[in-house]
Scaffold this motif. Structure first.
Motif, PDB file in Angstrom:
ATOM      1  N   ARG A 215     -36.138-106.167 -48.375  1.00  0.00           N
ATOM      2  CA  ARG A 215     -36.085-104.786 -48.609  1.00  0.00           C
ATOM      3  C   ARG A 215     -34.615-104.111 -47.700  1.00  0.00           C
ATOM      4  O   ARG A 215     -33.906-103.422 -48.575  1.00  0.00           O
ATOM      5  N   ARG A 216     -34.478-104.322 -46.576  1.00  0.00           N
ATOM      6  CA  ARG A 216     -33.443-103.740 -45.833  1.00  0.00           C
ATOM      7  C   ARG A 216     -32.049-104.313 -46.567  1.00  0.00           C
ATOM      8  O   ARG A 216     -31.025-103.895 -46.577  1.00  0.00           O
ATOM      9  N   ALA A 217     -32.304-105.900 -46.673  1.00  0.00           N
ATOM     10  CA  ALA A 217     -31.114-106.441 -47.139  1.00  0.00           C
ATOM     11  C   ALA A 217     -30.605-105.879 -48.654  1.00  0.00           C
ATOM     12  O   ALA A 217     -29.320-105.864 -48.596  1.00  0.00           O
ATOM     13  N   ALA A 218     -31.584-105.637 -49.434  1.00  0.00           N
ATOM     14  CA  ALA A 218     -31.325-105.127 -50.798  1.00  0.00           C
ATOM     15  C   ALA A 218     -30.709-103.763 -50.623  1.00  0.00           C
ATOM     16  O   ALA A 218     -29.785-103.490 -51.562  1.00  0.00           O
ATOM     17  N   ILE A 219     -31.214-102.799 -49.728  1.00  0.00           N
ATOM     18  CA  ILE A 219     -30.595-101.557 -49.574  1.00  0.00           C
ATOM     19  C   ILE A 219     -29.030-101.596 -49.358  1.00  0.00           C
ATOM     20  O   ILE A 219     -28.338-100.801 -49.806  1.00  0.00           O
ATOM     21  N   HIS A 220     -28.861-102.548 -48.394  1.00  0.00           N
ATOM     22  CA  HIS A 220     -27.325-102.740 -47.708  1.00  0.00           C
ATOM     23  C   HIS A 220     -26.550-103.249 -48.884  1.00  0.00           C
ATOM     24  O   HIS A 220     -25.480-102.437 -49.169  1.00  0.00           O
ATOM     25  N   ALA A 221     -27.173-104.056 -49.719  1.00  0.00           N
ATOM     26  CA  ALA A 221     -26.329-104.850 -50.802  1.00  0.00           C
ATOM     27  C   ALA A 221     -26.000-103.595 -51.996  1.00  0.00           C
ATOM     28  O   ALA A 221     -24.995-103.332 -52.522  1.00  0.00           O
ATOM     29  N   TYR A 222     -27.178-102.894 -52.153  1.00  0.00           N
ATOM     30  CA  TYR A 222     -26.921-101.529 -53.057  1.00  0.00           C
ATOM     31  C   TYR A 222     -25.842-100.718 -52.709  1.00  0.00           C
ATOM     32  O   TYR A 222     -25.321-100.036 -53.407  1.00  0.00           O
ATOM     33  N   ALA A 223     -25.890-100.498 -51.383  1.00  0.00           N
ATOM     34  CA  ALA A 223     -25.010 -99.278 -50.864  1.00  0.00           C
ATOM     35  C   ALA A 223     -23.466 -99.750 -51.142  1.00  0.00           C
ATOM     36  O   ALA A 223     -22.530 -99.110 -51.456  1.00  0.00           O
ATOM     37  N   ALA A 224     -23.485-101.206 -50.808  1.00  0.00           N
ATOM     38  CA  ALA A 224     -21.981-101.741 -51.062  1.00  0.00           C
ATOM     39  C   ALA A 224     -21.602-101.867 -52.358  1.00  0.00           C
ATOM     40  O   ALA A 224     -20.378-101.477 -52.533  1.00  0.00           O
ATOM     41  N   ALA A 225     -22.398-101.921 -53.260  1.00  0.00           N
ATOM     42  CA  ALA A 225     -22.064-102.237 -54.816  1.00  0.00           C
ATOM     43  C   ALA A 225     -21.811-100.847 -55.210  1.00  0.00           C
ATOM     44  O   ALA A 225     -20.965-100.586 -56.073  1.00  0.00           O
ATOM     45  N   SER A 226     -22.455 -99.689 -54.645  1.00  0.00           N
ATOM     46  CA  SER A 226     -22.209 -98.273 -54.861  1.00  0.00           C
ATOM     47  C   SER A 226     -20.960 -97.750 -54.217  1.00  0.00           C
ATOM     48  O   SER A 226     -20.362 -96.564 -54.575  1.00  0.00           O
ATOM     49  N   GLY A 227     -20.490 -98.467 -53.518  1.00  0.00           N
ATOM     50  CA  GLY A 227     -19.059 -98.134 -52.882  1.00  0.00           C
ATOM     51  C   GLY A 227     -19.543 -97.203 -51.717  1.00  0.00           C
ATOM     52  O   GLY A 227     -18.409 -96.666 -51.142  1.00  0.00           O
ATOM     53  N   TRP A 228     -20.517 -97.229 -51.108  1.00  0.00           N
ATOM     54  CA  TRP A 228     -20.795 -96.760 -49.625  1.00  0.00           C
ATOM     55  C   TRP A 228     -20.817 -97.778 -48.548  1.00  0.00           C
ATOM     56  O   TRP A 228     -21.304 -98.730 -48.417  1.00  0.00           O
ATOM     57  N   ARG A 229     -19.929 -97.487 -47.557  1.00  0.00           N
ATOM     58  CA  ARG A 229     -20.126 -98.132 -46.192  1.00  0.00           C
ATOM     59  C   ARG A 229     -20.851 -97.329 -45.280  1.00  0.00           C
ATOM     60  O   ARG A 229     -20.786 -96.158 -44.835  1.00  0.00           O
ATOM     61  N   ILE A 230     -21.925 -98.079 -45.039  1.00  0.00           N
ATOM     62  CA  ILE A 230     -22.941 -97.679 -43.851  1.00  0.00           C
ATOM     63  C   ILE A 230     -22.367 -97.754 -42.539  1.00  0.00           C
ATOM     64  O   ILE A 230     -22.057 -99.196 -42.193  1.00  0.00           O
ATOM     65  N   SER A 231     -22.291 -96.941 -41.794  1.00  0.00           N
ATOM     66  CA  SER A 231     -21.641 -96.618 -40.437  1.00  0.00           C
ATOM     67  C   SER A 231     -22.935 -96.781 -39.497  1.00  0.00           C
ATOM     68  O   SER A 231     -22.723 -97.441 -38.055  1.00  0.00           O
ATOM     69  N   ALA A 232     -24.089 -96.374 -39.875  1.00  0.00           N
ATOM     70  CA  ALA A 232     -25.152 -96.509 -38.878  1.00  0.00           C
ATOM     71  C   ALA A 232     -26.668 -96.200 -39.735  1.00  0.00           C
ATOM     72  O   ALA A 232     -26.511 -95.430 -40.446  1.00  0.00           O
ATOM     73  N   VAL A 233     -27.509 -96.739 -39.208  1.00  0.00           N
ATOM     74  CA  VAL A 233     -28.779 -96.473 -39.796  1.00  0.00           C
ATOM     75  C   VAL A 233     -29.622 -95.859 -38.802  1.00  0.00           C
ATOM     76  O   VAL A 233     -29.821 -95.895 -37.568  1.00  0.00           O
TER      77      VAL A 233
END
Length: 378
Positions: A215-233
């Motif tokens: 699920r964590r991997a899926a969330i990171h993939a969804y964020a990337a596909a939405s154009g969001w770069r995660i800087s911190a969890v």
């Protein structure tokens, strides 16, 4: 020790009831007991703004809510923006409100880090051996165990910081345009701040198991596909909510049981905040003799609860998991007032007809052909 009210469990239901009671009776002798070291746990509770009763009291206006003018939903081939005001209460905000309220009321006591070992209509016994007695005892502890005769809503969410604004001005309640499989999946996104999101990977499934790493991997993939770069969890939360298709809420009796264990939740959405708000307002008005008013509310709740059971049965037992998004897409085509009343467990007879009558969504009956059908409902 003798109190007027003892509440076991400082989650959403226990916390809101405590705030409502103290607001209505500032000198009330109230004890709120929580097993964990701090109240409110690690949760995010959301609800429609219209879910709050009009007479809920001033305490509700003081809650540090995050609000939006509406939300969006997305399905394959269909999306919609709904102008239904939506609110979020975080655990951190509820914990702060509780600490402030108890600090302001000398006759109230917030007890944390101590489990309740026994509970009855006369009071509770704590793990340290102390006894708290009261004429009104409320069990608001979390429900444990698996659901019998139903499915589950299970989720894992990451609160993340982005390196740029997300561009979202309102939540995405259901993005079902993600890959489906052996369970109905969708993403749920709350824009808590311009660069801060809560992204939850949610599934409706017949089994409670959840693979956190997946699920964590899926969330990171969804964020990337939405154009969001995660800087911190910043934080992680997970949950398992019942979605029953049989079994009705038990009648209220002493000691009072609230929350999921008492059946005070929406069976088809998993939300408990609408019921928690109504119960808090009701108990603040009828604290000295709550059972008659609670039983009246329970009868209303029970009638509407049955609709949720039927809809859960239709979704879980009549659609293959990869096609379960179809009835939800149909639901979100309905007029806004119908959607709002359904979400707050206030559907009218005409609303029920609009939900159940008409041409079935595509995929209806696919679970029967796949051998997943069950006849248990009600």
């Amino acid at each position: 020790m003798q109190y007027d009210v003892v509440i076991a469990g400082a989650g959403l239901h226990g916390g809101l009831i405590a705030l409502a009671l103290l607001d209505a009776e500032p000198t009330l002798r109230l004890a709120l007991v929580e097993r964990a070291d701090r109240p409110a746990g690690n949760h995010t509770w959301c609800f429609h703004r219209a879910d709050a009763p009009p007479d809920i009291g001033a305490w509700f206006a003081r809650l540090p809510l995050i609000g939006w003018p509406g939300y969006r939903v997305a399905f394959p081939g269909f999306g919609r923006t709904l102008d239904l005001p939506y609110c979020c209460l975080t655990s951190e905000a509820l914990a702060a409100a509780l600490k402030d309220a108890f600090a302001a009321h000398a006759t109230a006591r917030l007890i944390t880090g101590c489990a309740v070992t026994t509970l009855d209509a006369d009071g509770v016994t704590l793990a340290d051996g102390s006894q708290l007695r009261a004429p009104l005892v409320i069990d608001a502890r979390a429900m444990a165990g698996r659901a019998e005769g139903g499915g589950y809503q299970k989720f894992l969410g990451l609160e993340v910081e982005l390196d740029a604004d997300s561009g979202l001005d309102r939540p995405v309640l259901m993005d079902a345009c993600v890959a489906q499989g052996q369970q109905f999946r969708f993403m749920y996104v709350l824009p808590l701040a311009p660069r801060r999101l809560l992204i939850e990977d949610t599934a409706f499934a017949r089994t409670p198991e959840l693979d956190p790493a997946q699920r964590r991997a899926a969330i990171h993939a969804y964020a990337a596909a939405s154009g969001w770069r995660i800087s911190a969890v910043l934080r992680e939360e997970s949950g398992l909510l019942p979605m029953p298709w049989r079994g009705m809420p038990p009648a209220p009796r002493m000691p009072l049981t609230v929350g999921y264990a008492g059946g005070w939740f929406h069976p088809a959405t998993g939300y408990s905040a609408p019921s928690a708000l109504r119960l808090a307002a009701l108990l603040a008005r009828h604290r000295r003799d709550p059972l008659p008013a609670l039983r009246t509310e329970w009868r209303r709740h029970r009638r509407r609860f049955r609709l949720g059971l039927v809809l859960n049965w239709l979704a879980f037992c009549c659609f293959r998991p990869d096609l379960m998004w179809q009835p939800f897409a149909r639901f979100y085509h309905l007029p806004l007032p119908v959607i709002a009343r359904f979400c707050s467990l206030q559907s009218t007879a005409l609303d029920v007809a609009r939900l159940l009558v008409g041409r079935p969504p595509r995929g209806f009956g696919s679970a029967w052909r796949a051998g997943q059908h069950t006849s248990e409902v009600g």
